[in-house]
Design an enzyme around this catalytic site. Sequence first.
Site, PDB file in Angstrom:
ATOM      1  N   HIS A  75       0.820  -1.214   0.000  1.00  0.00           N
ATOM      2  CA  HIS A  75       0.000   0.000   0.000  1.00  0.00           C
ATOM      3  C   HIS A  75       0.857   1.269   0.000  1.00  0.00           C
ATOM      4  O   HIS A  75       0.324   2.378  -0.093  1.00  0.00           O
ATOM      5  CB  HIS A  75      -0.994  -0.004   1.177  1.00  0.00           C
ATOM      6  CG  HIS A  75      -0.423   0.342   2.506  1.00  0.00           C
ATOM      7  ND1 HIS A  75      -0.050  -0.608   3.427  1.00  0.00           N
ATOM      8  CD2 HIS A  75      -0.171   1.538   3.092  1.00  0.00           C
ATOM      9  CE1 HIS A  75       0.400  -0.011   4.521  1.00  0.00           C
ATOM     10  NE2 HIS A  75       0.337   1.300   4.340  1.00  0.00           N
ATOM     11  N   ASP A 128       0.246  -7.614   1.986  1.00  0.00           N
ATOM     12  CA  ASP A 128       0.597  -6.200   1.826  1.00  0.00           C
ATOM     13  C   ASP A 128       2.116  -6.070   1.768  1.00  0.00           C
ATOM     14  O   ASP A 128       2.762  -5.556   2.680  1.00  0.00           O
ATOM     15  CB  ASP A 128       0.007  -5.392   2.988  1.00  0.00           C
ATOM     16  CG  ASP A 128       0.228  -3.897   2.841  1.00  0.00           C
ATOM     17  OD1 ASP A 128       0.499  -3.452   1.703  1.00  0.00           O
ATOM     18  OD2 ASP A 128       0.141  -3.187   3.856  1.00  0.00           O
ATOM     19  N   SER A 131       4.382   3.334   7.674  1.00  0.00           N
ATOM     20  CA  SER A 131       4.032   2.161   6.877  1.00  0.00           C
ATOM     21  C   SER A 131       5.205   1.712   6.015  1.00  0.00           C
ATOM     22  O   SER A 131       5.957   2.524   5.476  1.00  0.00           O
ATOM     23  CB  SER A 131       2.850   2.477   5.965  1.00  0.00           C
ATOM     24  OG  SER A 131       1.645   2.434   6.659  1.00  0.00           O
TER      25      SER A 131
END
Length: 257
Positions: free
Chosen positions: A65, A110, A203
């Site tokens: 992502h 992910d 992230s």
Amino acid sequence: MVLIRVLANLLILQLSYAQKSSELVIGGDECNINEHRSLVVLFNSSGALCGGTLINQEWVLTAAHCDMPNMQIYLGVHSASVPNDDEQARDPEEKYFCLSSNNDTEWDKDIMLIRLNRSVRNSKHIAPLSLPSSPPSVGSVCRIMGWGAITSPNETYPDVPYCANIKLLRYSLCRVYQRMPAQSRILCAGILQGGKGICKGDSGGPLICNGQFQGIVHGGGKTCAQPYEPGLYIKVFDYTDWIQNIIAGNTTATCPP
């Protein structure tokens, strides 16, 4: 100097364009300048920001992502205002994803592997972090690091990367507190009492347990580092075969089911 200007602008903008699920380090301290040699910064001029991990001279591992248009990759950065003399900039040459990894329902896929356009030179502030040789154990003390917000929900962003120690928890706790599906390829880590954890901007960064690169930051609670809202991390060990196959040139390799 380009990186310094861009990061300064990002800090001023408070990452208004920050991507969904991006996370930061709350409750930590400034990382030692030599402890984040494998940490990379992924960003673009629109304000998207993520972390990543250099795993050899040509490859970076991060979260799927964190993919963004016009991505730029910087290594060896410690301060957004004071550059190191050995900072290096690279562009992504190729990006590899697990099947359906851009689907938000695929919590455990992910993951994105990026081939750099040029090899990286090891230096005082830059060195790769090897893939794990074994899976982590519940109860392990783990290190998180990143450029994410250091306050939440009113976010402020640091000039330097922040680091914090958290613990690896039973995944069943994340299933209860984060209402996650029964996935085996996700790690659950944090401090149940709250006060320390990931937040927007972290992230894609690493979870390092007992010196081994065990996780990739996926996400956490809407307000960072709250009690009973541990963070979620992609379990790197389960993807080592896929990663090694891609690096070896088998670009059709499939991820574990």
